[in-house]
Write an enzyme that holds these catalytic residues in place. Sequence first.
Site, PDB file in Angstrom:
ATOM      1  N   LYS A 186       0.795  -1.343   0.032  1.00 45.88           N
ATOM      2  CA  LYS A 186      -0.052  -0.039  -0.019  1.00 45.88           C
ATOM      3  C   LYS A 186       0.796   1.237   0.018  1.00 45.88           C
ATOM      4  O   LYS A 186       2.138   1.423  -0.567  1.00 45.88           O
ATOM      5  CB  LYS A 186      -1.076  -0.126   1.045  1.00 45.88           C
ATOM      6  CG  LYS A 186      -1.923  -1.345   1.338  1.00 45.88           C
ATOM      7  CD  LYS A 186      -2.877  -1.537   2.082  1.00 45.88           C
ATOM      8  CE  LYS A 186      -3.475  -2.682   1.859  1.00 45.88           C
ATOM      9  NZ  LYS A 186      -4.732  -2.927   2.732  1.00 45.88           N
ATOM     10  N   HIS A 232      -8.782  -3.047  -5.899  1.00 46.88           N
ATOM     11  CA  HIS A 232      -8.697  -3.146  -4.685  1.00 46.88           C
ATOM     12  C   HIS A 232      -9.774  -2.324  -4.015  1.00 46.88           C
ATOM     13  O   HIS A 232     -10.333  -1.302  -4.477  1.00 46.88           O
ATOM     14  CB  HIS A 232      -7.320  -2.503  -4.010  1.00 46.88           C
ATOM     15  CG  HIS A 232      -6.981  -3.097  -2.746  1.00 46.88           C
ATOM     16  ND1 HIS A 232      -7.432  -2.411  -1.704  1.00 46.88           N
ATOM     17  CD2 HIS A 232      -6.303  -4.180  -2.233  1.00 46.88           C
ATOM     18  CE1 HIS A 232      -7.196  -2.983  -0.465  1.00 46.88           C
ATOM     19  NE2 HIS A 232      -6.505  -4.056  -0.899  1.00 46.88           N
ATOM     20  N   GLU A 264      -9.766  -0.601  -1.525  1.00 45.67           N
ATOM     21  CA  GLU A 264      -9.448   0.948  -1.156  1.00 45.67           C
ATOM     22  C   GLU A 264      -9.422   1.847  -2.576  1.00 45.67           C
ATOM     23  O   GLU A 264      -9.928   2.865  -2.368  1.00 45.67           O
ATOM     24  CB  GLU A 264      -8.075   1.047  -0.510  1.00 45.67           C
ATOM     25  CG  GLU A 264      -7.872   0.293   0.750  1.00 45.67           C
ATOM     26  CD  GLU A 264      -6.658  -0.281   1.422  1.00 45.67           C
ATOM     27  OE1 GLU A 264      -5.830  -0.218   0.598  1.00 45.67           O
ATOM     28  OE2 GLU A 264      -6.907  -0.848   2.496  1.00 45.67           O
ATOM     29  N   GLU A 309     -11.334 -10.554  -1.081  1.00 41.12           N
ATOM     30  CA  GLU A 309     -11.144  -9.364   0.073  1.00 41.12           C
ATOM     31  C   GLU A 309     -12.140  -8.999   0.662  1.00 41.12           C
ATOM     32  O   GLU A 309     -12.511  -7.862   0.056  1.00 41.12           O
ATOM     33  CB  GLU A 309     -10.038  -8.410  -0.222  1.00 41.12           C
ATOM     34  CG  GLU A 309      -8.577  -8.762  -0.798  1.00 41.12           C
ATOM     35  CD  GLU A 309      -7.455  -7.718  -0.740  1.00 41.12           C
ATOM     36  OE1 GLU A 309      -6.609  -8.204  -0.118  1.00 41.12           O
ATOM     37  OE2 GLU A 309      -7.644  -6.767  -0.983  1.00 41.12           O
ATOM     38  N   SER A 323      -6.591  -9.302   6.830  1.00 43.83           N
ATOM     39  CA  SER A 323      -5.886  -9.570   7.783  1.00 43.83           C
ATOM     40  C   SER A 323      -5.553 -11.065   7.920  1.00 43.83           C
ATOM     41  O   SER A 323      -5.482 -11.700   8.997  1.00 43.83           O
ATOM     42  CB  SER A 323      -7.046  -9.720   9.203  1.00 43.83           C
ATOM     43  OG  SER A 323      -7.459  -8.112   9.189  1.00 43.83           O
TER      44      SER A 323
HETATM   45  P1  13P Z   1      -4.396  -6.309   5.674  1.00 39.26           P
HETATM   46  O1  13P Z   1      -3.873  -7.651   5.568  1.00 39.26           O
HETATM   47  O2  13P Z   1      -3.662  -5.237   6.229  1.00 39.26           O
HETATM   48  O3  13P Z   1      -5.947  -6.635   6.314  1.00 39.26           O
HETATM   49  O4  13P Z   1      -4.724  -5.954   4.104  1.00 39.26           O
HETATM   50  C1  13P Z   1      -5.330  -6.625   3.237  1.00 39.26           C
HETATM   51  C2  13P Z   1      -5.048  -6.101   1.939  1.00 39.26           C
HETATM   52  O5  13P Z   1      -5.926  -5.031   1.682  1.00 39.26           O
HETATM   53  C3  13P Z   1      -4.166  -6.570   0.939  1.00 39.26           C
HETATM   54  O6  13P Z   1      -4.575  -6.224  -0.197  1.00 39.26           O
END
Ligand code: 13P
Length: 257
Positions: A15, A102, A104, A174, A219
Site C-alpha cells: 500500500k 482493490h 481501497e 478480500e 488480516s
Molecule cells: P490487511 O492484511 O492489512 O488486512 O490488508 C489486506 C489487503 O488489503 C491486501 O490487499
Amino acid sequence: MSPAPRRPFFCGNWKLNGSLAESVALATDVRNGVATLRGVDVVVAPSFTALHAVAKRLESESAGPVGVAAQNCHWEDKGAFTGEVSASQLADVGCKYVILGHSERRQLFGELDAGVNLKARAALRAGLAPIICVGETLAERDAGETLGRVQAQLEAAVADVSEADLARCLIAYEPVWAIGTGRTATPGQAQEVHAFIRARLAARHPGLAASLRILYGGSVKPDNVRALMAEVDVDGGLVGGASLKAESFVRMVKEGS
Ligand code: 13P
C-alpha cells in the site's frame, strides 16, 4: 476429474508505505527469507516510486525469484492522462503483476467495475498478470448480498477477456470488513466465497476454473494462514499489514505453503 494442482501464491501489498531505501531493503529481506522455498510464488507490491529499484534488486535472483506487482494502473497506454501510469510502463520497469480493483481504490477513489475491466484488459495487453480484487462490505454481508456483489464485480472485471487471457489472471477475495481490521474471515466464510468464484468461472470456462488461483485477503497473518490455506479453494494470500515486516511475511509464506 481431479483438480489441477495450484501452486500457492502470496503477494505482499505494501500500500502507501516505504521510502525507496526501505522498500529495497524489505524486498531484499523477503527474497533472502524465501530463497530456499520451492513450489510457491512470492510477489511484493511496492509503491510506484520503488517499483523499478525493487525489480532491479530482485531480477538477478536465480533461485526462487520474487515477482513484482504494481498496485494500480491506467487503462490507456499513453496520452493526456496527468498523474496516471500505464500497464506498459509498469512492464517496462520490471513488473509482472498488477493489483486491480482493490477495495481501497473502489471506496476511496471511486473506482468502478467497468474501469477495473478496462484496466485488466490493458494489463493483459501489456503482458502483466492482473490480480483482480473483489469483496463485499460489512453492510452487504449483513444484508445477505455477499455472493451477488462478488459475482457482479467478478463478471464485470473479466468481461470480454478471452479464456487464454483469463488463464493469466488471479482473483483475490478480500472482504472489505476484514481489511486492516484484524478481523479475518473464518476459513469457512472464505471457502464459501472462493468456491462460489470458482463455480462462476467454471460456468463460463469449464476447462480453466480448476487451475485458476484464488487468493484470500483481509488480516492474513502467520498464525491464521495455515487454516485458511487448508480450505480447498484458497490458493494463497494478498497480505497487507503482515507483509510490511519481512520476518512476518516470510513466516506467513512458510506457514501457508
Ligand atoms: P490487511 O492484511 O492489512 O488486512 O490488508 C489486506 C489487503 O488489503 C491486501 O490487499
